[in-house]
Design an enzyme around this catalytic site. Structure first.
Site, PDB file in Angstrom:
ATOM      1  N   PRO A 623    -114.383 -42.494 -15.571  1.00 36.01           N
ATOM      2  CA  PRO A 623    -115.444 -43.407 -16.019  1.00 36.01           C
ATOM      3  C   PRO A 623    -115.020 -44.856 -16.212  1.00 36.01           C
ATOM      4  CG  PRO A 623    -114.587 -42.163 -17.893  1.00 36.01           C
ATOM      5  CD  PRO A 623    -113.857 -41.659 -16.685  1.00 36.01           C
ATOM      6  N   GLY A 625    -112.103 -46.174 -17.810  1.00 34.95           N
ATOM      7  CA  GLY A 625    -111.260 -46.573 -18.948  1.00 34.95           C
ATOM      8  C   GLY A 625    -110.074 -47.394 -18.480  1.00 34.95           C
ATOM      9  N   ASP A 671    -113.360 -40.550  -0.382  1.00 35.45           N
ATOM     10  CA  ASP A 671    -112.295 -39.618  -0.676  1.00 35.45           C
ATOM     11  C   ASP A 671    -111.010 -40.462  -0.686  1.00 35.45           C
ATOM     12  OD1 ASP A 671    -110.204 -37.841  -0.565  1.00 35.45           O
ATOM     13  OD2 ASP A 671    -111.275 -36.414   0.705  1.00 35.45           O
ATOM     14  N   ASP A 690    -104.701 -42.235 -10.880  1.00 41.33           N
ATOM     15  CA  ASP A 690    -104.879 -41.390 -12.063  1.00 41.33           C
ATOM     16  C   ASP A 690    -105.548 -40.126 -11.512  1.00 41.33           C
ATOM     17  OD1 ASP A 690    -104.969 -40.693 -14.756  1.00 41.33           O
ATOM     18  OD2 ASP A 690    -106.990 -41.490 -14.998  1.00 41.33           O
ATOM     19  N   CYS A 747    -103.365 -35.846 -16.536  1.00 44.23           N
ATOM     20  CA  CYS A 747    -103.431 -35.295 -17.891  1.00 44.23           C
ATOM     21  C   CYS A 747    -103.138 -33.794 -17.814  1.00 44.23           C
ATOM     22  CB  CYS A 747    -104.767 -35.594 -18.562  1.00 44.23           C
ATOM     23  SG  CYS A 747    -106.183 -35.036 -17.629  1.00 44.23           S
TER      24      CYS A 747
HETATM   25  C1  LIG Z   1    -108.609 -38.211 -14.127  1.00 49.68           C
HETATM   26  S1  LIG Z   1    -110.127 -38.716 -13.568  1.00 49.68           S
HETATM   27  C2  LIG Z   1    -110.021 -40.420 -13.560  1.00 49.68           C
HETATM   28  C3  LIG Z   1    -110.172 -41.089 -14.892  1.00 49.68           C
HETATM   29  C4  LIG Z   1    -110.191 -42.574 -14.803  1.00 49.68           C
HETATM   30  N1  LIG Z   1    -109.052 -43.080 -14.109  1.00 49.68           N
HETATM   31  C5  LIG Z   1    -110.305 -43.226 -16.146  1.00 49.68           C
HETATM   32  O1  LIG Z   1    -109.324 -43.649 -16.690  1.00 49.68           O
HETATM   33  O2  LIG Z   1    -111.399 -43.338 -16.663  1.00 49.68           O
HETATM   34  C6  LIG Z   1    -110.012 -38.315 -11.899  1.00 49.68           C
HETATM   35  C7  LIG Z   1    -111.188 -38.753 -11.085  1.00 49.68           C
HETATM   36  O3  LIG Z   1    -110.904 -38.531  -9.733  1.00 49.68           O
HETATM   37  C8  LIG Z   1    -112.090 -38.181  -9.055  1.00 49.68           C
HETATM   38  N2  LIG Z   1    -111.710 -37.537  -7.784  1.00 49.68           N
HETATM   39  C9  LIG Z   1    -111.610 -36.231  -7.495  1.00 49.68           C
HETATM   40  N3  LIG Z   1    -111.208 -36.047  -6.246  1.00 49.68           N
HETATM   41  C10 LIG Z   1    -111.038 -37.272  -5.706  1.00 49.68           C
HETATM   42  C11 LIG Z   1    -110.628 -37.747  -4.429  1.00 49.68           C
HETATM   43  N4  LIG Z   1    -110.320 -36.908  -3.430  1.00 49.68           N
HETATM   44  N5  LIG Z   1    -110.588 -39.061  -4.249  1.00 49.68           N
HETATM   45  C12 LIG Z   1    -110.887 -39.921  -5.216  1.00 49.68           C
HETATM   46  N6  LIG Z   1    -111.290 -39.537  -6.467  1.00 49.68           N
HETATM   47  C13 LIG Z   1    -111.357 -38.234  -6.678  1.00 49.68           C
HETATM   48  C14 LIG Z   1    -112.790 -37.299 -10.028  1.00 49.68           C
HETATM   49  O4  LIG Z   1    -114.159 -37.266  -9.775  1.00 49.68           O
HETATM   50  C15 LIG Z   1    -112.449 -37.981 -11.352  1.00 49.68           C
HETATM   51  O5  LIG Z   1    -113.460 -38.861 -11.715  1.00 49.68           O
END
Ligand SMILES: C[S@@+](CC[C@H](N)C(=O)[O-])C[C@H]1O[C@@H](n2cnc3c(N)ncnc32)[C@H](O)[C@@H]1O
Length: 919
Positions: A623, A625, A671, A690, A747
């Site tokens: 989201p 952060g 992606d 992340d 995480c």
């Molecule tokens: C750990 S969260 C990120 C949190 C964010 N960095 C923050 O600090 O608010 C990982 C994010 O990666 C997204 N995600 C999942 N697969 C992905 C992909 N293949 N490429 C890019 N983003 C992806 C997910 O939807 C999720 O929102």
């Protein structure tokens, strides 16, 4: 209107006081007494000097006011001060005398009341105050004054157990958020803060008292903290007590406490034991690594410096039973101890509290000897302690009889009535019965349940107490396995039972609990699992694009959100202790002055260290952060590409960017693996990945992880993460003047999602690990079970809830060495030798796991052989040098040793056979 920070001497705050009650549209809060304000206001008129201007200058400059405007404001301020002087409760004594002649706008009186005499405390006068102020500061006052209670009808609040000075200081604090503390005042105000639920004052007093703590005062502080629910003080005192147990247990207050409040003694002792066990476990795990057989934590060595005797525990147990309404040590006692006037303690408290005096005399008559016995028995062996003892010892130890005879012989028959005798006999009998009962219920030696017992257990509802007890016992035994294990039982059996029990008690699936068991020694495992059961502190990140931390803190404090700076390592974090308003719905939140963000998620951005004007990619951003933090550090310059693959998560990202006033960010939705094609290869100064992960570090936030993630999920995440990290590296420009870095974070606590991914990247691209720039966190694994990672993996950082009080997190920082894709020249391969032994607490593996690993091992070996061949040709001499350092013994040596062993075994077998034949 200018609004300064609460640290500013000119602090005042104009706000709507009470939205439901519009009697006062605005309240002007004076931050300091009117005298100080006048003085400061006068000082402001002079030119600001660098030395003395301080906060005011900053506030002044921030407000961008002209000198003229400031002067006008000072004049206004002065007139307000004069106006407020009429009713200021700070000046209440003189105010009182002039009360009939000056206008007074107060509508409630606070009276220091002596409950015993039923009259106001001598030499005190009622302290006037405003209902509106009291109700806005204290929920207790609110309840009193906003309902039809006596206080609201009479307009008078009687406050007992308080000195007049303390009452004035209390009211002053409610108006100004300031208090001048000494030991006694801190205690007095803490009592009032606890009673009237003024949380910030309580924390303030606790901090002061903690700063004054020493081992001599620790026990009374602990008791005092107990009485007034002061948890911070409680923890700090306990920690000092535990560090000085031997000395503390010889103090008079200790003996008194055994009599007056044995529960506290038992509690301290439990904490002490647990500390002993933890220390022993840590030492054991260290010890296990060496071959030495003499453990410093054998039962004998583990004897605590202060073992409570059975007598003391019986005495404590009886006292718990027999205790009626004994008073705990009061604040005065603590103050006296702090001044090291031990004798004064008793006299002061005696004078102050008749009931206590009586109680003490009864106690000293009945249990005085048991108190001294306690100190003499300090030399008893640990075997006499409740943990090591057995039934016989209980019955046969002199402690009980000594206790009885001692107390009998010391009694003055004249002084004690027959009724007290009878009562005391009953109480003693009950105490003994209870003890016997407990002893019967707890077998001396723990043994693992049989298959039948387990089946029987499975038929009934879960016995949580039994499970918990068994977990504790197994952990204790595993921590000192060679001495404590049940004869014939293997470590594996204990581990298997532990996994089952942890799974049932805490609700984990087998995969996750097994993974944690592999990762941590037993005591630490328990700490981790327990930490997952509790929420982490709520933390906020100041959005420096819009405000400063201290300003934000001031405003939020005024809204009833109790907070403090997060920690030394963050300049922008705040930790919320408690809140009377939702911290996610304040006007400041809406205005984007802060982000509600877990402490751990600050870390990857700090490691990334974005610079102004750079080109940065945040590959998995929602989201937002971390994106918004990056933007703040870049001061909204340069450009950030914030990517989020999942469309439905985009709105959260964009709304956060908007709320926080981020203007240097382009949001995209691809992606992550495709991003290099879209944004270009070698084009970014820094990339943050992340990564999407199993979330096994944030179980306290999302309990479903306990059961929803299995081995396949984690492997799938690992595969995705490996693809994403290569894409991240490919986007970075190794020749970037300011950057050339990739930060990878998750995480998750799983090695396959962390070290394994980084190790993979090191093999696949020309990158090297660099320090994360975070001066805390545990180094990543360099070896884990049979896996061996590149030695530089120790530069990565792991964060744990039980160690760092934040979500479980992993951070790694890579520097791209060249833009050439393909095999790196810098990876110094460390052979992934298979290790014979398992992890510290796993002797054997369950067949399923073994099988799975065998497949993985074979796969790995094939790919490693190929990559090894390739690398051998390319390795530079320097890398070769390094490699030597970490090289395990040559295979020939190992096979030779094995062959010798086998030969010896064959010989032995032959001999046995021939001796059997002979017979
Ligand atoms: C750990 S969260 C990120 C949190 C964010 N960095 C923050 O600090 O608010 C990982 C994010 O990666 C997204 N995600 C999942 N697969 C992905 C992909 N293949 N490429 C890019 N983003 C992806 C997910 O939807 C999720 O929102």
């Amino acid at each position: 209107m200018m609004q300064c920070s609460p640290n500013c001497p000119l602090f005042f705050y104009i706000g709507q006081l009470d939205e439901t009650n519009h009697r006062f549209k605005y309240l002007i809060e004076l931050h300091v007494s009117s005298t100080i304000i006048t003085t400061t206001a006068a000082a402001i008129q002079h030119e600001y000097g660098a030395a003395d201007a301080g906060t005011c200058r900053e506030c002044y400059e921030e407000a961008s006011e002209t000198e003229e405007e400031l002067k006008r404001e000072i004049e206004e301020l002065k007139s307000k001060v004069n106006f407020l002087r009429f009713w200021s409760p700070v000046d209440s004594r003189s105010h009182h005398y002039h009360r009939s002649t000056t206008p007074c706008f107060t509508d409630v009186l606070l009276v220091a009341f002596d409950e015993d005499s039923g009259k106001p405390v001598a030499n005190s006068v009622p302290v006037p105050a405003n209902k509106a102020v009291l109700t806005s500061r204290s929920p207790v006052f609110r309840a009193m004054l906003e309902t039809e209670m006596e206080e609201s009808l009479s307009g008078t609040i009687k406050i007992s157990d308080v000195s007049y000075d303390a009452l004035r200081a209390f009211v002053n604090y409610l108006y100004t958020a300031e208090a001048c503390l000494d030991d006694e005042m801190a205690c007095d105000l803490l009592v009032l803060a606890d009673k009237y639920e003024v949380k910030h004052l309580k924390i303030y007093c606790e901090k002061f008292l903690i700063s004054k703590l020493n081992w001599e005062s620790s026990l009374l502080s602990y008791s005092f903290a107990h009485q007034h629910n002061a948890n911070n003080l409680l923890d700090a005192s306990l920690s000092i007590i535990l560090d000085n147990m031997e000395k503390v247990s010889k103090r008079e207050e200790y003996m008194e406490l055994v009599e007056k409040d044995p529960r506290i003694v038992v509690e301290i002792y439990e904490a002490y034991l647990s500390k002993q066990v933890n220390t022993a476990a840590a030492a054991d795990s260290h010890e296990d690594k060496s071959t030495s057989t003499s453990s410093p934590f054998s039962p004998r060595r583990r004897q605590p410096a202060f073992p409570p005797t059975r007598a003391s525990l019986i005495s404590a147990s009886m006292a718990i039973k027999g205790k009626k309404s004994q008073k705990k040590p009061n604040r005065k006692e603590i103050v006296s101890v702090k001044s090291k006037k031990k004798n004064d303690i008793l006299s002061e408290s005696d004078m102050e509290d008749e009931e206590l005096q009586q109680q003490q005399s009864i106690n000293s008559d009945e249990g005085g000897d048991s108190g001294s016995e306690l100190s003499l028995d300090g030399d008893d062996t640990y075997a006499r302690d409740v943990l090591g003892g057995n039934d016989d010892e209980v019955k046969g130890s002199g402690s009980d009889s000594e206790l009885d005879s001692g107390s009998d012989s010391d009694r003055d028959p004249q002084a004690e009535s027959a009724a007290i005798d009878r009562e005391s006999a009953i109480v003693q009998q009950e105490g003994q019965d209870e003890l016997q009962l407990n002893i019967k219920e707890q077998p001396d030696e723990f043994r693992l349940p049989t298959q039948e017992e387990l089946e029987e257990e499975a038929r009934g509802p879960p016995d949580l107490t039994g499970l918990q007890q068994r977990i504790k016992e197994i952990v204790r035994i595993l921590s000192n396995f060679s001495s404590l294990r049940q004869e014939g039982a293997t470590r594996k059996q204990y581990i298997e039972q532990l996994k089952l029990d942890l799974g049932s008690y805490y609700g984990y699936n087998e995969y996750l609990i097994s993974s944690f068991v592999e990762m941590f020694p037993p005591v630490e495992l328990m700490e981790l699992i327990e930490a997952f059961e509790k929420p982490r502190p709520i933390t906020l990140r100041t959005n420096t694009l819009k405000t400063r931390r201290r300003d934000l803190a001031g405003v939020l404090l005024n809204r009833g959100i109790n907070l403090d700076p997060l920690s030394k390592w963050s300049k922008v974090g705040l930790v919320v202790y408690d809140h009377q308003v939702p911290y996610g719905a304040t006007p400041e939140y809406m205005a984007g002055h802060y982000m509600v963000q877990s402490a751990s998620s600050f870390l990857p951005v700090m490691a990334l260290a974005p610079q102004e004007k750079e080109r940065i990619v945040d590959m998995a951003a929602s989201p937002g952060g971390k994106t918004t933090y990056i933007a703040a550090l870049m001061k909204n310059t340069g450009i950030i590409y914030a990517n989020e693959m999942k469309e439905k998560r985009l709105s959260k990202l964009t709304s956060n960017l908007q709320r926080l006033g981020v203007t240097n960010t382009v949001v995209c939705s691809y992606d992550g693996k495709e991003l290099p094609k879209v944004l270009g290869h070698n084009t970014a100064d820094r990339v943050l990945l992340d990564a999407p992960c199993s979330g096994t570090g944030v179980i306290s936030k999302d309990e479903s992880v306990k059961t929803s993630k299995n081995a396949i999920d984690v492997q799938n995440f690992s595969r995705l993460q490996k693809e994403l990290i290569l894409a991240a590296i490919d986007m970075v420009d190794a020749n970037s003047k300011s950057g050339g870095y990739v930060v990878y974070s998750t995480c998750s606590l799983m090695v396959v999602e962390n070290e394994d991914v980084i190790d993979y990247a090191l093999k696949k691209r020309d990158v090297k690990l660099v320090p994360c720039g975070l001066d805390f966190g545990r180094p990543g694994f360099v070896r884990f079970r049979e896996r061996r990672f590149h030695p530089s993996l120790e530069k990565t950082r792991r964060f744990y809830p039980h160690v760092h009080n934040m979500d479980g997190f992993f951070v790694a920082k890579l520097k791209k060495m060249s833009n050439s894709k393909g095999v790196p020249g810098t990876y110094s391969e460390v052979q992934e030798e298979e290790v014979e032994e398992g992890s510290e607490i796993m002797e054997e593996e369950i067949p399923q796991q073994k099988q799975k690993k065998e497949v993985l091992r074979k796969e790995k070996k094939t790919s490693n052989d190929a990559s090894l061949k390739r690398k051998k040709q390319e390795e530079k001499p320097a890398a070769f040098e390094k490699r030597k350092k970490y090289k395990p013994p040559p295979r020939e040596e190992i096979s030779k040793a094995r062959e010798e062993k086998r030969e010896a075994l064959r010989e032995a077998k032959k001999k046995t056979k021939s001796s059997i034949k002979k017979r």
